[in-house]
Design an enzyme around this catalytic site. Structure first.
Site, mmCIF file in Angstrom:
data_model
loop_
_atom_site.group_PDB
_atom_site.id
_atom_site.type_symbol
_atom_site.label_atom_id
_atom_site.label_comp_id
_atom_site.label_asym_id
_atom_site.label_seq_id
_atom_site.Cartn_x
_atom_site.Cartn_y
_atom_site.Cartn_z
ATOM 1 N N CYS A 101 0.840 -1.195 -0.053
ATOM 2 C CA CYS A 101 -0.277 -0.170 0.134
ATOM 3 C C CYS A 101 0.892 1.214 0.033
ATOM 4 O O CYS A 101 1.479 1.437 -1.034
ATOM 5 C CB CYS A 101 -1.078 -0.020 1.052
ATOM 6 S SG CYS A 101 -2.388 1.172 1.020
ATOM 7 N N HIS A 149 -3.522 -4.856 0.120
ATOM 8 C CA HIS A 149 -2.976 -5.329 1.359
ATOM 9 C C HIS A 149 -2.701 -6.890 1.299
ATOM 10 O O HIS A 149 -3.754 -7.730 1.741
ATOM 11 C CB HIS A 149 -3.813 -4.985 2.533
ATOM 12 C CG HIS A 149 -3.658 -3.413 2.969
ATOM 13 N ND1 HIS A 149 -2.807 -3.096 3.966
ATOM 14 C CD2 HIS A 149 -4.185 -2.239 2.480
ATOM 15 C CE1 HIS A 149 -2.749 -1.907 4.221
ATOM 16 N NE2 HIS A 149 -3.620 -1.406 3.174
ATOM 17 N N GLU A 195 -1.382 -8.648 3.307
ATOM 18 C CA GLU A 195 -1.725 -9.351 4.559
ATOM 19 C C GLU A 195 -2.830 -9.644 5.027
ATOM 20 O O GLU A 195 -3.189 -10.423 6.125
ATOM 21 C CB GLU A 195 -0.783 -8.549 5.854
ATOM 22 C CG GLU A 195 -1.582 -7.228 6.223
ATOM 23 C CD GLU A 195 -1.754 -6.142 5.393
ATOM 24 O OE1 GLU A 195 -1.514 -6.179 4.089
ATOM 25 O OE2 GLU A 195 -2.048 -5.301 5.737
#
Ligand code: MN
Length: 253
Positions: free
Chosen positions: A113, A216, A218
């Protein structure tokens, strides 16, 4: 199996008015969980004097550029756009020093990001300060789902490292950004784009692992796990022989 150490850049939460609220360096837990799940350990890199960047790099095997505030537009020669959000120039300067130092060492870099944006800015690229007003986009990049699930499609460049890791040319990704990479910095190529042409991932084919994604990873389930696994594997391969000694790593590893 050796556990490489990943340095995670942090967000400085600002000083508040009360005596008990002092500036605090923070890392969102989901990044830590993703790195640990991939088999590495995490250390927080506090936003500090860029002159300390090299000493911090001596102690890690991979650099994770986490999400956060908007890069300061003065870094790419622009005045602040009316839609710009919070900036933290101190963090910008420290991360840019980390990026240059890591690249000189051939250390794996993974940006997420804001991380792909600051990677791009560090290498002389620029960014849309506000996609809705600058990019002639028909895509909503600030997703309107209540969960963190995938939102819009990206097309992945053929024969890119990203394609090699993910094994696909098309992916639906989450999207939590109003800024985005525009002109790629030196050495970087666009390896994923959204349907509006906004770059969604950049990589440096000349580096062992230098990748940034706008989504993102994650929070992206199995697809994100593949990216973290590849990043950590690359960090493991460059594991410091001088581990725990505090000595700079030998060259050529
Ligand atoms: Mn997006």
């Amino acid at each position: 199996m050796t556990q490489p150490t990943i340095g995670l850049t942090s967000r400085t939460m600002p000083l508040r008015a009360t005596r008990k609220q002092r500036p605090t360096e923070t890392v969102t837990r989901t990044y830590i969980e993703a790195v640990e799940y991939a088999g590495a350990l995490c250390v927080l890199l506090p936003n500090t004097d860029p002159e300390r960047a090299e000493a911090y790099l001596d102690r890690i095997d991979g650099l994770l550029l986490t999400g956060g505030d908007d890069p300061d537009p003065i870094l790419f020669g622009e005045e602040p756009h009316p839609q710009i959000d919070m900036v933290d120039a101190r963090r910008d300067h420290f991360e840019i020093a980390l990026i240059h130092g890591a690249r000189r060492r051939g250390m794996p870099i993974f940006g997420i990001c804001r991380g792909v944006q600051i990677l791009n800015v560090a290498l002389g690229g620029d960014i849309y300060q506000d996609i809705p007003s600058q990019a002639d986009s028909h895509i909503q990049h600030t997703q309107q789902r209540l969960d963190d699930g995938p939102w819009h499609m990206v097309e992945i460049a053929e024969n890119s490292m990203l394609e090699g890791i993910l094994g696909t040319r098309e992916l639906r990704v989450n999207s939590f950004h109003h800024q985005g990479c525009r002109r790629p910095g030196e050495g970087l190529t666009v390896c994923a784009v959204a349907a509006d042409g906004v770059p969604e991932a950049l990589e440096d084919p000349a580096q062992k692992f230098c990748l940034g994604v706008q989504w993102h990873a994650e929070l992206s389930g199995a697809d994100g796990e593949k990216l973290f696994a590849a990043f950590v594997e690359s960090a493991r391969n460059s594991f410091r022989t001088a581990s725990n000694s505090g000595e700079p790593p030998a060259s050529g590893r």
